[in-house]
Write an enzyme that holds these catalytic residues in place. Structure first.
Site, short mmCIF file in Angstrom:
data_model
loop_
_atom_site.label_atom_id
_atom_site.label_comp_id
_atom_site.label_asym_id
_atom_site.label_seq_id
_atom_site.Cartn_x
_atom_site.Cartn_y
_atom_site.Cartn_z
N ASP A 96 57.64 -176.66 63.43
CA ASP A 96 56.67 -176.26 64.19
C ASP A 96 55.13 -176.77 63.49
O ASP A 96 54.29 -176.44 64.47
CB ASP A 96 56.65 -174.53 64.13
CG ASP A 96 57.79 -174.12 64.97
OD1 ASP A 96 58.58 -175.00 65.61
OD2 ASP A 96 57.96 -172.82 65.09
N GLU A 120 61.84 -162.63 77.22
CA GLU A 120 62.90 -161.65 76.53
C GLU A 120 62.46 -160.43 76.44
O GLU A 120 63.50 -159.28 76.54
CB GLU A 120 63.41 -162.50 75.21
CG GLU A 120 64.23 -163.81 75.57
CD GLU A 120 64.24 -164.69 74.36
OE1 GLU A 120 64.65 -165.69 74.34
OE2 GLU A 120 63.56 -164.23 73.29
N GLY A 142 59.17 -174.01 52.57
CA GLY A 142 59.48 -173.49 53.81
C GLY A 142 61.14 -173.24 53.56
O GLY A 142 61.81 -173.68 52.93
N SER A 143 61.40 -172.19 54.46
CA SER A 143 62.97 -171.69 54.51
C SER A 143 63.35 -171.80 55.99
O SER A 143 64.54 -170.81 55.96
CB SER A 143 63.16 -170.56 53.67
OG SER A 143 62.32 -169.38 54.41
N GLY A 144 62.64 -172.33 56.89
CA GLY A 144 63.22 -172.13 58.29
C GLY A 144 64.25 -173.17 58.70
O GLY A 144 64.80 -173.68 57.65
N PHE A 145 64.37 -173.37 59.82
CA PHE A 145 65.44 -174.28 60.23
C PHE A 145 65.44 -175.74 59.66
O PHE A 145 66.33 -176.35 59.32
CB PHE A 145 65.54 -174.37 61.85
CG PHE A 145 65.88 -172.98 62.24
CD1 PHE A 145 67.18 -172.73 62.61
CD2 PHE A 145 65.27 -172.18 63.27
CE1 PHE A 145 67.77 -171.76 63.31
CE2 PHE A 145 65.57 -171.03 63.87
CZ PHE A 145 66.75 -171.01 63.93
N GLY A 146 64.27 -176.22 59.91
CA GLY A 146 63.83 -177.72 59.44
C GLY A 146 64.09 -177.78 57.65
O GLY A 146 64.96 -178.88 57.47
N VAL A 160 53.04 -172.12 48.20
CA VAL A 160 52.47 -173.14 47.85
C VAL A 160 50.99 -173.14 48.39
O VAL A 160 50.70 -172.93 49.62
CB VAL A 160 53.04 -174.52 48.61
CG1 VAL A 160 52.45 -175.70 48.19
CG2 VAL A 160 54.51 -174.51 47.98
#
Length: 432
Positions: A312, A173, A10-14, A78
């Protein structure tokens, strides 16, 4: 087959938080991502409405991690994992590769959930990726452009009607920003289109907007949206959607209504990405709502103490599926791997507050027992999100874009270019 000490998926915030901590400690790791960028998802709605460009909220993950010699970024997907052999299988360029690891960190995030009605994805607009934001932006431009030229009043009404399903942060939003966009941008550009011509309907199954906040903050949000001209429909479910509109119903009172519109935006829930199901099957980990992994207190998965899930895709003690949970989880896992914390140390979440933007100069913020609304909360929201943007250039451009959009009437990244496709025979017949 090659091996590394840590594999991050993954490449998100975590994923980024874990990678930075590992890189600073010189711990060898390989980060595998399906995309080349680190997406700042909370600002996607500003890409969809022309405030920011994709490059300002989606910098290259390789560029971010380039200063860490112990790290390697690979573009791939993956598809499998063997927990006993400590191997992951990923696809890149049509070829399958096997990579060994000592520790695996899964951080693949979540995608839009349709609650068993996956066919809705074909006739609605989501907002989870850069491609989603670009597609929605093009749709908004197309609707206003065609409304400007059509002579059919019924079609004009449908073109200028936007239905937003789900009154969480993204839905609120978008609803507020589309209505603001009509009055502060298109009304200045298209002389025969006014803000009153544009209808935005926000539909929520719960009895209040932003249900995670509740109380006076939810009431303030609803009042602000309605003062801006957004029609807020609460306690109502969407039972059917097609390319021409949606059917709303409220089982409690027998209410049912059909709304017609050219644009229906779905923002009513999330579910874990596909890798979560693979990991659950291979490790014996149970899953909860939306397929999220029910991780242990130390964020490990199933019966394996060398596999972690964060962000998430993970669920722990009903903590919110938001970026602070992901980032704190990434740092916690990295600290264990680096030897800064003992293996098995339970994850402790620090609640730094929650915030949501409504429209220009209106937002809500809750930090502990302190609740803020209005202009102060709006500026605080901008400041916090500016801090989390990656790179000085992106922060500078964001500030300039915000000044032009919120203080002025510009939308610096709204391009009017659109592809003109030949109409099919059915469309020509209807026009005739």
């Amino acid at each position: 087959m090659d091996r590394t000490q840590v594999v991050i998926v993954g490449s998100g915030f975590g994923a980024l938080a874990a990678a930075k901590k590992l890189g600073k400690a010189g711990t060898p790791f390989v980060l595998i991502s399906e995309t080349t960028e680190h997406l700042f998802q909370p600002l996607l709605y500003q890409v969809a409405t022309g405030v920011l460009s994709p490059g300002e909220i989606a910098p290259s993950i390789r560029a971010i991690l380039a200063k860490y010699p112990s790290g390697d970024v690979r573009l791939g997907r993956v598809v499998d994992v063997d927990p006993d052999k400590r191997e992951v299988v990923y696809e890149a360029g049509g070829i399958r590769h096997t990579l060994g690891y000592d520790t695996l960190i899964a951080a693949t995030g979540a995608r839009q959930a349709y609650f068993g009605r996956d066919e809705f994805a074909e006739v609605t607009y989501a907002l989870k990726t850069v491609a989603d934001a670009d597609r929605l932006r093009r749709q908004i431009v197309r609707c206003f452009e065609e409304a400007h030229t059509t002579s059919d009043p019924e079609r004009r009404r449908d073109l200028l009607h936007f239905i937003v399903i789900g009154a969480g942060p993204t839905g609120v939003e978008l609803a507020g920003q589309i209505k603001e966009l009509a009055g502060r941008y298109f009304e200045k550009s298209l002389r025969d289109v006014t803000a009153e011509d544009v209808t935005v309907t926000l539909v929520e199954g719960a009895g209040e907007t932003l249900p995670v906040f509740g109380g006076k903050l939810s009431k303030y949000t609803q009042d602000s949206l309605e003062r801006a001209g957004v029609e807020v429909v609460l306690g109502t479910m969407v039972t059917d959607i097609d390319e021409h509109g949606a059917t709303l119903s409220s089982p409690g009172n027998g209410f049912e209504k059909r709304l017609t519109a050219e644009t229906i935006i779905w923002s009513a829930g999330i579910q874990a990405n596909d890798f979560a199901a693979v990991l659950a099957e291979r490790t014996g980990c149970e899953t909860g709502r939306g397929g999220r992994l029910l991780v242990d207190e130390d964020l490990t998965v199933g019966r394996y103490d060398d596999i972690y899930a964060i962000g998430d895709m993970a669920s722990l003690n009903n903590l919110p599926a938001q970026s602070p949970f992901a980032m704190q989880g990434g740092r916690h896992v990295a600290a264990i791997i680096n030897g800064k914390r003992a293996a098995g140390t339970p994850f402790t979440y620090r609640d730094k507050g929650s915030m949501a933007i409504i429209n220009r100069f209106r937002a809500i913020t809750r930090v502990g027992k302190i609740e803020l609304t209005g202009v102060l909360a709006w500026f605080l929201w901008l400041a916090v999100h500016l801090v989390y943007l990656v790179g000085f250039r992106n922060r500078y451009v964001a500030v300039m874009s915000w000044c032009g959009s919120f203080l002025g009437h510009r939308r610096p990244h709204f391009h009017y270019a659109q592809e003109i496709e030949p109409a099919d025979s059915n469309e020509l017949d209807r026009a005739a």
